[in-house]
Design an enzyme around this catalytic site. Structure first.
Site, PDB file in Angstrom:
ATOM      1  N   TYR A  63       1.151  -1.062   0.120  1.00 14.19           N
ATOM      2  CA  TYR A  63      -0.029  -0.101  -0.054  1.00 14.19           C
ATOM      3  C   TYR A  63       0.876   1.416   0.057  1.00 14.19           C
ATOM      4  O   TYR A  63       0.348   1.934  -0.892  1.00 14.19           O
ATOM      5  CB  TYR A  63      -0.745  -0.039   1.494  1.00 14.19           C
ATOM      6  CG  TYR A  63      -1.644   0.413   1.796  1.00 14.19           C
ATOM      7  CD1 TYR A  63      -2.621   1.104   0.752  1.00 14.19           C
ATOM      8  CD2 TYR A  63      -1.607   2.624   2.370  1.00 14.19           C
ATOM      9  CE1 TYR A  63      -3.772   2.259   1.001  1.00 14.19           C
ATOM     10  CE2 TYR A  63      -2.216   3.222   2.854  1.00 14.19           C
ATOM     11  CZ  TYR A  63      -3.440   3.917   2.011  1.00 14.19           C
ATOM     12  OH  TYR A  63      -4.026   4.455   2.555  1.00 14.19           O
ATOM     13  N   THR A 104     -12.657   5.818   8.341  1.00 10.09           N
ATOM     14  CA  THR A 104     -13.291   5.251   7.750  1.00 10.09           C
ATOM     15  C   THR A 104     -13.499   3.643   7.897  1.00 10.09           C
ATOM     16  O   THR A 104     -12.456   3.166   8.707  1.00 10.09           O
ATOM     17  CB  THR A 104     -12.687   5.423   6.381  1.00 10.09           C
ATOM     18  OG1 THR A 104     -11.719   4.789   6.218  1.00 10.09           O
ATOM     19  CG2 THR A 104     -12.914   7.408   5.555  1.00 10.09           C
TER      20      THR A 104
END
Length: 288
Positions: free
Chosen positions: A155, A190
């Site tokens: 990532y 989130t």
């Protein structure tokens, strides 16, 4: 025919940061086309905030060139052009120790995060160049793309690629008055970031960042709105952090995300808010 309202495309816009961005741009009077692989979340967005005159949703896998081309075409066909492009779609991607990451999971991580930004910019810039009126492209990177130790390896590497791509695209597109900037969030509230560990992350926040509050999608949406509008006319090629001072203090993300050492005991792929389940395997056992 293009209306007087600016037209924006937001990828990964059906949940989390992308959803907040889409709603912020709608509130600012823009017409918005949202692309997302999660059709259920897209339908929910339309039912909650949809106005046939201002919002469209297109099921979009940003790693697929035909999907991205169709998404941009929808903005041109339905709203007459494209002024703002937000390449926001992402996944948690491959995780686990470097020596245990599957090459296919690595490639899939880069396909969504890196290839997705490239394809969005490719097709979005074509429309903006053809119109001759400039535009703004905002790419979603991460604080993890700026340093080591702030997120999973694949990532972080993919988000670093977004930062470098942004700088080079900004140089190439500047003669067309197309601005290209990256936003680098830190810890944001989130589902993809928090997962099932929200309480532990909130509890550990003082060890991660100096700012006392957790970041929200709306914080990022406000920054994107600034970069999308005329007040940032002379800003291009930037990678702007929105991380509560985390990198100014020093990255300590792994300790907040993984107090039990799970990322050293498992490997796999996290699909974020796509609706697809996380796949993980114990390093001494089968997949689950």
């Amino acid at each position: 025919m293009k209306s007087s309202e600016p037209v924006a495309v937001v990828t990964g816009g059906a949940s989390g940061i992308g959803r907040a961005i889409a709603l912020r741009l709608l509130a600012a009077g823009m017409r918005v086309v949202v692309g997302d692989v999660n059709a259920a979340n897209g339908a929910r967005l339309l039912s909650e905030a949809g106005d046939p005159g201002t919002l469209r949703f297109v099921v979009t896998d940003v790693a697929q060139e035909a999907d991205v081309a169709a998404l941009i075409d929808t903005a041109v066909r339905d709203f007459g052009g494209l002024d703002v492009l937000v390449n926001n779609a992402g996944v948690g991607g491959a995780f686990g120790p470097l020596t245990d990451i599957d090459a296919a999971d690595w490639d899939r991580t880069f396909a969504v995060i890196g290839r997705g930004v490239f394809l969005g910019t490719k097709y979005g810039a074509r429309v903006m160049i053809s119109a001759g009126t400039g535009g703004s492209i905002v790419n979603m990177s991460s604080a993890a793309g700026l340093v080591g130790g702030a997120g999973p390896l694949a990532y972080s590497a993919a988000k670093a690629a977004v930062v470098n791509f942004t700088a080079n695209a900004a140089v190439e597109l500047a003669p067309h008055r197309i601005r290209v900037n990256a936003v680098c969030p830190g810890l944001i509230d989130t589902p993809m970031v928090m997962g099932r560990n929200r309480a532990a992350i909130v509890d550990g926040l003082p060890a991660v960042q100096p700012w006392p509050d957790l970041g929200t999608p709306e914080h990022i949406a406000g920054l994107v709105h600034f970069l999308a509008g005329p007040d940032s006319e002379f800003v291009t090629g930037e990678a702007i952090r929105a991380d509560g001072g985390m990198l100014a203090w020093g990255p300590r993300m792994e300790s907040a995300h993984d107090r039990t050492g799970a990322t050293r005991r498992f490997a796999g792929f996290a699909d974020g808010s796509t609706g697809r389940p996380t796949v993980k395997r114990a390093l001494d056992g089968p997949s689950s």
